[in-house]
Design a protein around this motif. Structure first.
Motif, PDB file in Angstrom:
ATOM      1  N   GLU A 162       0.821  -1.213   0.000  1.00  0.00           N
ATOM      2  CA  GLU A 162       0.000   0.000   0.000  1.00  0.00           C
ATOM      3  C   GLU A 162       0.854   1.261   0.000  1.00  0.00           C
ATOM      4  O   GLU A 162       0.584   2.201  -0.754  1.00  0.00           O
ATOM      5  CB  GLU A 162      -0.944   0.015   1.215  1.00  0.00           C
ATOM      6  CG  GLU A 162      -2.017  -1.040   1.175  1.00  0.00           C
ATOM      7  CD  GLU A 162      -1.534  -2.426   1.625  1.00  0.00           C
ATOM      8  OE1 GLU A 162      -0.397  -2.543   2.181  1.00  0.00           O
ATOM      9  OE2 GLU A 162      -2.266  -3.398   1.396  1.00  0.00           O
ATOM     10  N   LYS A 163       1.892   1.287   0.818  1.00  0.00           N
ATOM     11  CA  LYS A 163       2.761   2.458   0.880  1.00  0.00           C
ATOM     12  C   LYS A 163       3.489   2.649  -0.450  1.00  0.00           C
ATOM     13  O   LYS A 163       3.565   3.763  -0.962  1.00  0.00           O
ATOM     14  CB  LYS A 163       3.770   2.308   2.019  1.00  0.00           C
ATOM     15  CG  LYS A 163       4.702   3.483   2.167  1.00  0.00           C
ATOM     16  CD  LYS A 163       5.649   3.304   3.327  1.00  0.00           C
ATOM     17  CE  LYS A 163       6.592   4.490   3.423  1.00  0.00           C
ATOM     18  NZ  LYS A 163       7.553   4.342   4.507  1.00  0.00           N
ATOM     19  N   TRP A 164       3.996   1.558  -1.004  1.00  0.00           N
ATOM     20  CA  TRP A 164       4.720   1.635  -2.274  1.00  0.00           C
ATOM     21  C   TRP A 164       3.813   2.138  -3.395  1.00  0.00           C
ATOM     22  O   TRP A 164       4.199   3.003  -4.172  1.00  0.00           O
ATOM     23  CB  TRP A 164       5.309   0.265  -2.625  1.00  0.00           C
ATOM     24  CG  TRP A 164       6.182   0.301  -3.825  1.00  0.00           C
ATOM     25  CD1 TRP A 164       7.514   0.573  -3.868  1.00  0.00           C
ATOM     26  CD2 TRP A 164       5.777   0.064  -5.172  1.00  0.00           C
ATOM     27  NE1 TRP A 164       7.957   0.524  -5.166  1.00  0.00           N
ATOM     28  CE2 TRP A 164       6.919   0.206  -5.987  1.00  0.00           C
ATOM     29  CE3 TRP A 164       4.566  -0.256  -5.778  1.00  0.00           C
ATOM     30  CZ2 TRP A 164       6.879   0.041  -7.359  1.00  0.00           C
ATOM     31  CZ3 TRP A 164       4.529  -0.422  -7.152  1.00  0.00           C
ATOM     32  CH2 TRP A 164       5.671  -0.273  -7.930  1.00  0.00           C
ATOM     33  N   VAL A 165       2.585   1.613  -3.480  1.00  0.00           N
ATOM     34  CA  VAL A 165       1.640   2.046  -4.518  1.00  0.00           C
ATOM     35  C   VAL A 165       1.287   3.517  -4.329  1.00  0.00           C
ATOM     36  O   VAL A 165       1.243   4.285  -5.294  1.00  0.00           O
ATOM     37  CB  VAL A 165       0.374   1.161  -4.533  1.00  0.00           C
ATOM     38  CG1 VAL A 165      -0.720   1.766  -5.405  1.00  0.00           C
ATOM     39  CG2 VAL A 165       0.713  -0.250  -4.998  1.00  0.00           C
ATOM     40  N   ASN A 166       1.042   3.934  -3.096  1.00  0.00           N
ATOM     41  CA  ASN A 166       0.727   5.344  -2.837  1.00  0.00           C
ATOM     42  C   ASN A 166       1.846   6.265  -3.305  1.00  0.00           C
ATOM     43  O   ASN A 166       1.588   7.331  -3.885  1.00  0.00           O
ATOM     44  CB  ASN A 166       0.442   5.573  -1.353  1.00  0.00           C
ATOM     45  CG  ASN A 166      -0.917   5.070  -0.943  1.00  0.00           C
ATOM     46  OD1 ASN A 166      -1.832   4.977  -1.763  1.00  0.00           O
ATOM     47  ND2 ASN A 166      -1.063   4.723   0.315  1.00  0.00           N
ATOM     48  N   ILE A 167       3.084   5.870  -3.070  1.00  0.00           N
ATOM     49  CA  ILE A 167       4.226   6.682  -3.503  1.00  0.00           C
ATOM     50  C   ILE A 167       4.263   6.754  -5.030  1.00  0.00           C
ATOM     51  O   ILE A 167       4.481   7.823  -5.603  1.00  0.00           O
ATOM     52  CB  ILE A 167       5.544   6.116  -2.941  1.00  0.00           C
ATOM     53  CG1 ILE A 167       5.591   6.334  -1.421  1.00  0.00           C
ATOM     54  CG2 ILE A 167       6.755   6.744  -3.622  1.00  0.00           C
ATOM     55  CD1 ILE A 167       6.720   5.593  -0.718  1.00  0.00           C
ATOM     56  N   ARG A 168       4.043   5.617  -5.701  1.00  0.00           N
ATOM     57  CA  ARG A 168       4.051   5.599  -7.170  1.00  0.00           C
ATOM     58  C   ARG A 168       2.939   6.465  -7.757  1.00  0.00           C
ATOM     59  O   ARG A 168       3.144   7.183  -8.736  1.00  0.00           O
ATOM     60  CB  ARG A 168       3.909   4.167  -7.697  1.00  0.00           C
ATOM     61  CG  ARG A 168       5.049   3.258  -7.365  1.00  0.00           C
ATOM     62  CD  ARG A 168       6.341   3.707  -7.967  1.00  0.00           C
ATOM     63  NE  ARG A 168       6.362   3.567  -9.396  1.00  0.00           N
ATOM     64  CZ  ARG A 168       7.398   3.213 -10.112  1.00  0.00           C
ATOM     65  NH1 ARG A 168       8.534   2.941  -9.520  1.00  0.00           N
ATOM     66  NH2 ARG A 168       7.325   3.132 -11.413  1.00  0.00           N
ATOM     67  N   VAL A 169       1.746   6.404  -7.176  1.00  0.00           N
ATOM     68  CA  VAL A 169       0.623   7.208  -7.669  1.00  0.00           C
ATOM     69  C   VAL A 169       0.912   8.692  -7.443  1.00  0.00           C
ATOM     70  O   VAL A 169       0.698   9.520  -8.336  1.00  0.00           O
ATOM     71  CB  VAL A 169      -0.696   6.776  -6.998  1.00  0.00           C
ATOM     72  CG1 VAL A 169      -1.811   7.767  -7.291  1.00  0.00           C
ATOM     73  CG2 VAL A 169      -1.083   5.372  -7.456  1.00  0.00           C
ATOM     74  N   THR A 170       1.414   9.033  -6.276  1.00  0.00           N
ATOM     75  CA  THR A 170       1.765  10.424  -5.984  1.00  0.00           C
ATOM     76  C   THR A 170       2.821  10.934  -6.955  1.00  0.00           C
ATOM     77  O   THR A 170       2.706  12.048  -7.480  1.00  0.00           O
ATOM     78  CB  THR A 170       2.269  10.561  -4.532  1.00  0.00           C
ATOM     79  OG1 THR A 170       1.246  10.113  -3.640  1.00  0.00           O
ATOM     80  CG2 THR A 170       2.647  11.994  -4.207  1.00  0.00           C
ATOM     81  N   LEU A 171       3.831  10.117  -7.221  1.00  0.00           N
ATOM     82  CA  LEU A 171       4.873  10.495  -8.171  1.00  0.00           C
ATOM     83  C   LEU A 171       4.285  10.717  -9.571  1.00  0.00           C
ATOM     84  O   LEU A 171       4.620  11.698 -10.248  1.00  0.00           O
ATOM     85  CB  LEU A 171       5.955   9.415  -8.223  1.00  0.00           C
ATOM     86  CG  LEU A 171       7.104   9.642  -9.200  1.00  0.00           C
ATOM     87  CD1 LEU A 171       7.881  10.894  -8.840  1.00  0.00           C
ATOM     88  CD2 LEU A 171       8.017   8.423  -9.208  1.00  0.00           C
TER      89      LEU A 171
END
Length: 120
Positions: free
Chosen positions: A21-30
């Motif tokens: 979840e944290k990794w996906v959130n970072i990718r979406v934010t980027l």
């Protein structure tokens, strides 16, 4: 978390200590901040392992969301369920991420590294 990166000419498997979840959130934010398209979908992905590892991964089918298919006497296809991320939904280039038990992730990472060493 296991991260499988598929490029035009290569495949890379690595284990990350972050939560999915944290990794996906970072990718979406980027993607949002860089104005880059992003496509996410639940999907499956596969990779090959040397057939010699079949005894080690046989029990993984029961413990995880893992399916194994023997391709021939030398190779086994491992199929996982997870999340596919790409900038182009029609492309075969992208990143696949999934959560498995830590011991399973470590085992797959070690096996993939051994397979790569055999082919270099």
């Amino acid at each position: 978390m296991l991260k499988l990166t598929y490029t035009e000419n290569n495949f890379n498997l690595e284990r990350l200590d972050e939560s999915l979840e944290k990794w996906v959130n970072i990718r979406v934010t980027l993607a949002i901040r860089s104005n880059t398209p992003i496509h996410l979908e639940s999907s499956s992905a596969s990779f090959l392992l040397a057939g010699e590892y079949v005894p080690q991964v046989f029990n993984l089918e029961q413990e995880n969301r893992v399916e194994l298919y023997r391709c021939d006497e030398d190779l086994v296809e491992v199929v996982l369920e997870g999340l596919w991320l790409t900038s182009d939904p029609e492309s075969e280039v992208g990143i696949f991420v999934t959560n498995l038990e830590e011991s399973t992730e470590l085992l797959f990472e070690q096996m993939q590294q051994n397979l790569q060493l055999c082919h270099t």
